[in-house]
Design a protein around this motif. Sequence first.
Motif, PDB file in Angstrom:
ATOM      1  N   MET A   1      35.736  50.183  48.191  1.00 19.11           N
ATOM      2  CA  MET A   1      36.941  49.364  48.111  1.00 19.11           C
ATOM      3  C   MET A   1      37.991  50.062  47.257  1.00 19.11           C
ATOM      4  O   MET A   1      37.676  50.662  46.230  1.00 19.11           O
ATOM      5  N   THR A   2      39.240  49.956  47.663  1.00 24.51           N
ATOM      6  CA  THR A   2      40.320  50.512  46.869  1.00 24.51           C
ATOM      7  C   THR A   2      40.628  49.576  45.707  1.00 24.51           C
ATOM      8  O   THR A   2      40.232  48.402  45.715  1.00 24.51           O
ATOM      9  N   LEU A   3      41.345  50.093  44.721  1.00 31.18           N
ATOM     10  CA  LEU A   3      41.683  49.277  43.557  1.00 31.18           C
ATOM     11  C   LEU A   3      42.464  48.022  43.950  1.00 31.18           C
ATOM     12  O   LEU A   3      42.121  46.921  43.498  1.00 31.18           O
ATOM     13  N   PRO A   4      43.492  48.112  44.809  1.00 34.05           N
ATOM     14  CA  PRO A   4      44.211  46.899  45.211  1.00 34.05           C
ATOM     15  C   PRO A   4      43.313  45.894  45.936  1.00 34.05           C
ATOM     16  O   PRO A   4      43.469  44.680  45.761  1.00 34.05           O
ATOM     17  N   GLU A   5      42.374  46.395  46.744  1.00 32.84           N
ATOM     18  CA  GLU A   5      41.455  45.495  47.452  1.00 32.84           C
ATOM     19  C   GLU A   5      40.566  44.734  46.465  1.00 32.84           C
ATOM     20  O   GLU A   5      40.324  43.543  46.631  1.00 32.84           O
ATOM     21  N   VAL A   6      40.103  45.438  45.435  1.00 33.91           N
ATOM     22  CA  VAL A   6      39.272  44.783  44.422  1.00 33.91           C
ATOM     23  C   VAL A   6      40.096  43.747  43.667  1.00 33.91           C
ATOM     24  O   VAL A   6      39.642  42.611  43.433  1.00 33.91           O
ATOM     25  N   GLN A   7      41.292  44.106  43.296  1.00 33.84           N
ATOM     26  CA  GLN A   7      42.155  43.186  42.561  1.00 33.84           C
ATOM     27  C   GLN A   7      42.461  41.936  43.375  1.00 33.84           C
ATOM     28  O   GLN A   7      42.426  40.814  42.859  1.00 33.84           O
ATOM     29  N   ASN A   8      42.739  42.112  44.665  1.00 35.95           N
ATOM     30  CA  ASN A   8      43.019  40.963  45.539  1.00 35.95           C
ATOM     31  C   ASN A   8      41.787  40.081  45.697  1.00 35.95           C
ATOM     32  O   ASN A   8      41.888  38.847  45.694  1.00 35.95           O
ATOM     33  N   ALA A   9      40.613  40.720  45.855  1.00 35.04           N
ATOM     34  CA  ALA A   9      39.376  39.950  46.032  1.00 35.04           C
ATOM     35  C   ALA A   9      39.059  39.143  44.782  1.00 35.04           C
ATOM     36  O   ALA A   9      38.631  37.985  44.867  1.00 35.04           O
ATOM     37  N   ILE A  10      39.256  39.719  43.608  1.00 36.14           N
ATOM     38  CA  ILE A  10      39.011  38.993  42.352  1.00 36.14           C
ATOM     39  C   ILE A  10      39.903  37.765  42.276  1.00 36.14           C
ATOM     40  O   ILE A  10      39.468  36.680  41.860  1.00 36.14           O
ATOM     41  N   SER A  11      41.152  37.923  42.716  1.00 34.17           N
ATOM     42  CA  SER A  11      42.087  36.795  42.686  1.00 34.17           C
ATOM     43  C   SER A  11      41.735  35.738  43.726  1.00 34.17           C
ATOM     44  O   SER A  11      41.687  34.543  43.416  1.00 34.17           O
ATOM     45  N   GLU A  12      41.435  36.183  44.950  1.00 36.11           N
ATOM     46  CA  GLU A  12      41.170  35.234  46.036  1.00 36.11           C
ATOM     47  C   GLU A  12      39.850  34.488  45.853  1.00 36.11           C
ATOM     48  O   GLU A  12      39.743  33.304  46.185  1.00 36.11           O
TER      49      GLU A  12
END
Length: 390
Positions: A1-12
């Motif tokens: 996973m890319t950093l933005p994908e991880v950040q979005n998943a943590i939020s969602e």
Amino acid sequence: MTLPEVQNAISEKKICILIPTYNNEKTLRRVIDGVLEYTENIIVINDGSTDSTHQILGHYSQITTISLPENKGKGNGLKIGFRKAKELGFDYAITIDSDGQHYPDDLPVFVEALLNEEQDVLLIGNRNMSQDGIPKKSSFGNRFSNFWFWFETGIKLEDTQSGYRLYPLHKIPKKYFTPKFEFEIEIIVRTAWRHVPVKNVPIKVLYDPAERVSHFRPFKDFTRISILNTILVTITLLYIIPRNFINNFRKKSFKRFIKEDVLESDGSNRTKAFSIALGVFIGLCPLWGFQTLLVISLSVLFKLNKVLAFVASNVSLPPLIPFVIAASLFLGAPFVHGDSNILSSELNFELIKNNLLQYVIGSLILASSMSLILGTATFLFLNKVSPDNK
């Protein structure tokens, strides 16, 4: 996973990072800075630290900090953190230790594993305890914990002691028995009892003696863990296994239940022999009132044939009880002092009460020997009349 994908998943997925800390001033800043690369959803529980922890946390206005006036133990800190996380609307909490042994860049491992699950799951970091640099006492303690976790839940894991975990906040228990290190054992066992999957995910680990500060007290904490496991094992045998057995009966058709959960017709000759041996042992042990419950529970736990074990446990049926009492008292006689002659006494429970130690020792000898003899005989007989397919 890319950093933005991880950040979005943590939020969602509404994930927060929970960091309990106590006097870890050497490593705390590095841990927080590493986590901030992924999210600001951070809750730090300062468990009564007496070093510069308070000053360090003062530099992080973007995170949530809970400062406790005195040290009450890691378990207590986690419980407070879980409550705060739910108050803030989070559904999951990833716990990471502040002593520097965990790498914040392993957070994507937990996030990706959660995304790949179709249901809520409790994830525990697997530190690969066989690698170089792992203290021997930590490796032994982990194997010890793994065994009891399997015994209490039926789930086999490679690491049950890692503090790097992902918890489903709405699936874990609300109340607990323990406040300190043993809390992390209690919570995974009792969550597994709720039929929540508990799994390992691979993580890195660093044991740096120059930085790491361990607050584990070998004698006191190991004693507390042992007491907890004793309680959990008792609950497992007397409640959890019978409960699951009954639930399986309710979920399946009668025919399927009898075949899969009772007869287990595909069991090997070895399994059937062990079932007989277990039944005989429990039946001859001085466990009045608990024999049926124990034999069913242990049969389920060790995946033995419940019917054979139950039938064999009736070796102490009322007509046979006088012979069992006599044999037990006779076998126990050489191990006690005083008048242990039973030949001139009436065989009744008054005799047992007056010679209790003699009876207990003898019954354990009788149970062990008859279990071995009848189990071996059953195995040889079954192999003769119906050999297992090779």
